[in-house]
Design a protein around this motif. Sequence first.
Motif, PDB file in Angstrom:
ATOM      1  N   PHE A   1       0.756  -1.055  -0.120  1.00 50.43           N
ATOM      2  CA  PHE A   1      -0.079   0.008   0.185  1.00 50.43           C
ATOM      3  C   PHE A   1       0.713   1.413   0.004  1.00 50.43           C
ATOM      4  O   PHE A   1       0.388   2.412  -0.241  1.00 50.43           O
ATOM      5  CB  PHE A   1      -1.011   0.065   1.170  1.00 50.43           C
ATOM      6  CG  PHE A   1      -0.228  -0.366   2.463  1.00 50.43           C
ATOM      7  CD1 PHE A   1       0.283   0.758   3.254  1.00 50.43           C
ATOM      8  CD2 PHE A   1      -0.223  -1.425   3.037  1.00 50.43           C
ATOM      9  CE1 PHE A   1       1.030   0.299   4.297  1.00 50.43           C
ATOM     10  CE2 PHE A   1       0.179  -1.922   4.071  1.00 50.43           C
ATOM     11  CZ  PHE A   1       0.991  -1.112   4.966  1.00 50.43           C
ATOM     12  N   ASP A   2       2.204   1.168   0.221  1.00 47.50           N
ATOM     13  CA  ASP A   2       3.101   2.353   0.185  1.00 47.50           C
ATOM     14  C   ASP A   2       3.988   2.149  -1.296  1.00 47.50           C
ATOM     15  O   ASP A   2       4.965   2.994  -1.254  1.00 47.50           O
ATOM     16  CB  ASP A   2       3.722   2.121   1.413  1.00 47.50           C
ATOM     17  CG  ASP A   2       3.250   2.992   2.369  1.00 47.50           C
ATOM     18  OD1 ASP A   2       2.319   3.877   1.986  1.00 47.50           O
ATOM     19  OD2 ASP A   2       3.459   2.893   3.578  1.00 47.50           O
ATOM     20  N   VAL A   3       3.689   1.577  -1.862  1.00 47.67           N
ATOM     21  CA  VAL A   3       4.757   1.071  -3.215  1.00 47.67           C
ATOM     22  C   VAL A   3       4.117   2.049  -4.602  1.00 47.67           C
ATOM     23  O   VAL A   3       2.753   1.991  -4.687  1.00 47.67           O
ATOM     24  CB  VAL A   3       4.754  -0.190  -3.476  1.00 47.67           C
ATOM     25  CG1 VAL A   3       5.533  -0.490  -4.853  1.00 47.67           C
ATOM     26  CG2 VAL A   3       5.343  -1.022  -2.424  1.00 47.67           C
ATOM     27  N   GLY A   4       5.053   2.417  -5.444  1.00 52.11           N
ATOM     28  CA  GLY A   4       4.709   2.882  -6.448  1.00 52.11           C
ATOM     29  C   GLY A   4       4.124   4.383  -6.535  1.00 52.11           C
ATOM     30  O   GLY A   4       3.832   5.009  -7.255  1.00 52.11           O
ATOM     31  N   MET A   5       4.570   5.284  -5.411  1.00 51.55           N
ATOM     32  CA  MET A   5       4.186   6.424  -5.317  1.00 51.55           C
ATOM     33  C   MET A   5       4.836   7.646  -6.057  1.00 51.55           C
ATOM     34  O   MET A   5       4.595   8.358  -6.727  1.00 51.55           O
ATOM     35  CB  MET A   5       4.179   7.213  -3.844  1.00 51.55           C
ATOM     36  CG  MET A   5       3.020   6.149  -3.003  1.00 51.55           C
ATOM     37  SD  MET A   5       1.369   6.756  -3.691  1.00 51.55           S
ATOM     38  CE  MET A   5       1.274   8.353  -3.206  1.00 51.55           C
ATOM     39  N   VAL A   6       6.455   7.402  -6.021  1.00 52.60           N
ATOM     40  CA  VAL A   6       7.376   8.443  -6.626  1.00 52.60           C
ATOM     41  C   VAL A   6       8.414   7.589  -7.477  1.00 52.60           C
ATOM     42  O   VAL A   6       8.838   6.740  -6.833  1.00 52.60           O
ATOM     43  CB  VAL A   6       7.764   9.369  -5.705  1.00 52.60           C
ATOM     44  CG1 VAL A   6       8.810  10.420  -6.589  1.00 52.60           C
ATOM     45  CG2 VAL A   6       6.534  10.194  -5.210  1.00 52.60           C
ATOM     46  N   THR A   7       8.605   7.594  -8.717  1.00 52.07           N
ATOM     47  CA  THR A   7       9.712   7.161  -9.167  1.00 52.07           C
ATOM     48  C   THR A   7      11.218   8.111  -8.824  1.00 52.07           C
ATOM     49  O   THR A   7      11.095   9.142  -8.291  1.00 52.07           O
ATOM     50  CB  THR A   7       9.706   7.568 -10.794  1.00 52.07           C
ATOM     51  OG1 THR A   7       9.761   8.720 -11.380  1.00 52.07           O
ATOM     52  CG2 THR A   7       8.383   6.752 -11.322  1.00 52.07           C
TER      53      THR A   7
END
Length: 131
Positions: free
Chosen positions: A3-9
Amino acid sequence: AEFDVGMVTNEQNLVCALAWELWVRTGKLKRHHNQLQSNTVPILFVHGRQDPIIHFGEVQRLFQISRNCILETHEFGHNFGPPEHQGKMISKIVSFMKRYASHKSKDGDERIIGSDTYSESVTIDLACISK
């Protein structure tokens, strides 16, 4: 956690760092802090202690210099944690919104905060969000 993955590259993270540096160098951070010190509108800060994007120390600093604010923390990252915890956090946010939807200024005038938001219709019914 998923649920905390993939927010900002990584690329977006670099752009954010450069934007922050520019904000500091142009004096906008200092101006922002001055505005928070004289603030009379209720503020709710919600922040995860494990946030990989914005260091927890940043919200602690904002909380310390702000007037009329509440700090609500959780033990997760940038989001509100796993689904079983999200309802609790959203409920706290809803309570804050309902309590402070209107605000009396020092001179006694009532000001409606966020007049585009009607707190009486705010719900923690998460089923309506997933539709």
